[in-house]
Design a protein around this motif. Structure first.
Motif, mmCIF file in Angstrom:
data_model
loop_
_atom_site.group_PDB
_atom_site.id
_atom_site.type_symbol
_atom_site.label_atom_id
_atom_site.label_comp_id
_atom_site.label_asym_id
_atom_site.label_seq_id
_atom_site.Cartn_x
_atom_site.Cartn_y
_atom_site.Cartn_z
ATOM 1 N N THR A 1 -27.293 -44.175 11.776
ATOM 2 C CA THR A 1 -28.450 -42.720 12.530
ATOM 3 C C THR A 1 -28.090 -42.592 13.472
ATOM 4 O O THR A 1 -28.187 -41.650 14.630
ATOM 5 C CB THR A 1 -29.782 -43.826 12.518
ATOM 6 N N TYR A 2 -27.138 -43.245 14.145
ATOM 7 C CA TYR A 2 -25.534 -42.905 14.910
ATOM 8 C C TYR A 2 -25.751 -41.693 15.106
ATOM 9 O O TYR A 2 -25.231 -40.839 16.294
ATOM 10 C CB TYR A 2 -25.651 -44.382 15.756
ATOM 11 N N LEU A 3 -24.917 -42.164 13.900
ATOM 12 C CA LEU A 3 -23.519 -40.828 13.273
ATOM 13 C C LEU A 3 -24.147 -40.454 13.494
ATOM 14 O O LEU A 3 -24.358 -39.132 13.845
ATOM 15 C CB LEU A 3 -22.697 -41.534 12.220
ATOM 16 N N ALA A 4 -25.487 -39.585 12.580
ATOM 17 C CA ALA A 4 -26.542 -38.997 12.389
ATOM 18 C C ALA A 4 -26.264 -38.144 13.616
ATOM 19 O O ALA A 4 -26.465 -36.800 13.960
ATOM 20 C CB ALA A 4 -27.516 -39.571 11.444
ATOM 21 N N TYR A 5 -27.135 -38.793 14.912
ATOM 22 C CA TYR A 5 -27.410 -38.273 15.313
ATOM 23 C C TYR A 5 -26.712 -37.246 16.471
ATOM 24 O O TYR A 5 -26.679 -36.383 17.464
ATOM 25 C CB TYR A 5 -28.422 -38.131 17.020
ATOM 26 N N THR A 6 -25.385 -38.002 16.594
ATOM 27 C CA THR A 6 -24.366 -37.412 17.294
ATOM 28 C C THR A 6 -23.909 -35.795 16.546
ATOM 29 O O THR A 6 -23.429 -34.809 17.608
ATOM 30 C CB THR A 6 -22.643 -38.479 17.127
ATOM 31 N N CYS A 7 -23.576 -35.957 15.449
ATOM 32 C CA CYS A 7 -23.744 -35.157 14.787
ATOM 33 C C CYS A 7 -24.331 -33.676 15.665
ATOM 34 O O CYS A 7 -24.052 -32.358 15.340
ATOM 35 C CB CYS A 7 -23.236 -34.891 13.633
ATOM 36 N N TYR A 8 -25.799 -33.994 15.453
ATOM 37 C CA TYR A 8 -26.174 -33.409 15.578
ATOM 38 C C TYR A 8 -26.653 -32.380 17.064
ATOM 39 O O TYR A 8 -26.696 -31.315 17.261
ATOM 40 C CB TYR A 8 -28.187 -33.380 15.789
ATOM 41 N N HIS A 9 -25.848 -33.769 18.057
ATOM 42 C CA HIS A 9 -25.752 -32.943 19.408
ATOM 43 C C HIS A 9 -24.444 -32.519 19.316
ATOM 44 O O HIS A 9 -23.941 -31.235 19.596
ATOM 45 C CB HIS A 9 -26.093 -33.994 19.985
#
Length: 565
Positions: A56-64
């Motif tokens: 989930t950390y990796l996922a929202y890093t990509c969103y931003h």
């Protein structure tokens, strides 16, 4: 008396266990583990918790990361062409030395020759504001529906598809340069669609993390985990800055590709619920934890006045052990009336997903939503305009301005962690937010007045401003949202977390949409900073009622020597 058999906690089991409902990547790892390391034993609960945090950390890093390139590329879509070196292939219309190749072509007289149409117009700030607003208003409106959908579908598919389409539209923005597209409607449409699919991120990741982690040290865990927002901003800025002066299309293409790839990883590996891999908390573990803290639990609830204060905010639940339902589990609390046999495998309680107005009735949701409206307005104005402001208020170039702007996000990382630790230590999240917002207001004016003195002063002030601005924003969107989504007034209904998160973040996103739009419309940077200071003070004012109740509760607890946990 025969002792009831308690199921195994699954804490030291082989990774070769089969999970029919698990994602295909988890099943593949389990299969390979059975074949290659049949005797390997790991702490399954810890293993899956770490994987959930990491993914989930990796996922929202990509969103931003995919949101940030536009703020960097603005610096080259419209710039001061008198300072730009003419490219070798530059040819002026109708110019040149005629048939004599030795005569150099005349210099361009058009002051916008280096700009990218349609952003070569005098009202370019308004056009940039329109792009930001297309993304942010679409994001804000769609967010309210995203939470409703997230409660009713598989979050693994929800996140994977959202990341794939978010990456696609980031890629399409960069393709405008490749295919020489200059229509304003194209850029607006791409931004609006990107904003719509970006709403899949926050309700999804917060709900998954909230299902896996309890309330213990939630502020610290979420504070560290929420650094993905700033890390994503930093990565997006650095990637965009690397390409911006050579080929700005790659500033969008590269983050878009990485986003799509990480979305595929989410589809393969993320486990959205503990029950899928048999890692739900068992009654025996929970009861043992409660026995260890029974002395403190017995004195937590003093009287109705204290209880009323606690219910109005988002401080830690202090309900009696015998009346609590085990959150995130299919098993209920054992009390003196629980039968010895058959108490473990009761059917799980059935709850309907909470509606929009039901979520609004949860104490604290409206206040924190309005506070996030104003605090996110400040944060996102910096997010979309900071590199542009630094370049125009100093002598820095486009790349250096983008690099310096990352200091704001680095300060945000520290601010999120600090806010989480203070909230955990004091059990007063609203007071933590108001304190940081009170410090942020004068710092904004100090940065405006003194930020352009030198590079070192700019970096120092920007770091402190990022710490104070992003701390409350991060705390409200993570720990506070998760706390409100599992409020005691819900009576154990776990199907409210995504809806509450979407309401709070959606309200904040409306402010995030208005801030960059106003920054493009307001004349003069001084007026922009006055707007930011007013917004910061209003964010503080929204939390004063809850903060005062938190202080009253703390005074009562000190008077009666009650421990806050």
């Amino acid at each position: 008396m025969q002792r009831a058999r308690v199921p195994s906690t699954g804490r030291q089991q082989r990774m070769s266990s089969t999970y029919p409902s698990a994602p295909i990547g988890v099943r593949l790892i389990s299969y390979l583990s059975a074949k290659l390391c049949p005797r390997l034993q790991v702490n399954r609960v810890l293993w899956f918790k770490c994987s959930v945090l990491g993914l989930t950390y990796l996922a929202y890093t990509c969103y931003h990361m995919t949101r940030k390139p536009i703020s960097v590329v603005k610096s080259v879509l419209h710039r001061n062409c008198s300072t730009v070196t003419l490219p070798p292939e530059f040819v002026t219309p109708g110019g040149g030395g005629g048939s004599d190749p030795t005569v150099p072509p005349p210099l361009p007289t058009d002051g916008t020759w280096c700009d990218y149409a349609p952003f070569d117009q005098p009202d370019f700030n308004s056009l940039f504001g329109a792009l930001d607003s297309a993304f942010l208003f679409s994001y804000a409106i769609a967010m309210f529906f995203a939470g409703f959908i997230a409660e009713r579908v598989s979050l693994r598919y929800f996140l994977a598809l959202g990341m794939a389409f978010s990456g696609l539209f980031c890629y399409l923005f960069g393709m405008a340069k490749v295919y020489d597209i200059h229509a304003l409607w194209y850029f607006v449409a791409v931004q609006a669609l990107a904003g719509m699919f970006q709403t899949t991120g926050w309700p999804g990741v917060v709900t998954i993390v909230g299902r896996w982690f309890g309330k213990s040290k939630r502020g610290l865990i979420f504070g560290i985990w929420n650094s993905h927002t700033s890390i994503g901003n930093v990565l997006g800025t650095l990637i965009a800055a690397h390409y911006v002066e050579r080929d700005w299309s790659m500033s969008f293409v590269v983050p878009g590709f990485v986003m799509g790839l990480c979305g595929f990883l989410m589809f393969l590996f993320v486990v959205e619920r503990p029950e899928i891999v048999d890692c739900q908390e068992k009654v025996a573990d929970y009861a043992q934890q409660q026995r260890g803290s029974s002395a403190g639990s017995s004195v937590r609830r003093m009287d109705d006045s204290v209880s009323d204060v606690e219910d109005s905010g988002v401080s830690a639940e202090q309900d009696n052990v015998s009346t609590r339902t085990l959150r995130g589990s299919y098993y209920s609390e054992i009390n003196e009336r629980t039968p010895i046999l058959g108490s473990i495998n009761r059917a799980p309680p059935q709850h309907d997903a909470i509606g929009f107005f039901g979520a609004l009735r949860i104490p604290g949701v409206i206040e924190f939503s309005l506070s996030l409206f104003f605090s996110k307005l400040v944060s996102y104005t910096f997010l979309f305009w900071l590199p542009f402001y630094i370049q125009h208020s100093t002598s820095m170039g486009a790349k250096l301005s983008a690099d310096v702007s990352t200091v704001f996000d680095i300060g945000g990382i520290i601010g999120a962690i600090a806010a989480g630790m203070l909230s955990d230590a004091s059990a007063m999240p609203a007071t933590t937010c108001t304190g940081m917002l009170a410090i942020a207001a004068p710092l904004l004016l100090i940065y405006r007045c003194w930020g352009s003195v030198s590079l070192s002063v700019n970096i120092l002030l920007l770091f402190v401003v990022g710490l104070m601005v992003n701390g409350p924003y991060a705390l409200i969107t993570t720990s506070v949202s998760a706390e409100l989504g599992q409020h005691s007034s819900l009576n154990g209904n776990s199907k409210a977390l995504a809806t509450v998160t979407a309401i709070i973040d959606g309200t904040g996103s409306i402010g995030a949409a208005i801030g960059p739009l106003l920054a493009g419309m307001v004349s003069g940077w001084n007026n922009v900073f006055y707007m930011l200071v007013i917004s910061d003070v209003l964010a503080l004012a929204m939390l004063l009622r809850i903060s005062s109740k938190e202080c009253s509760r703390r005074n009562i607890n000190r008077r009666y020597n009650v421990r806050i946990e």
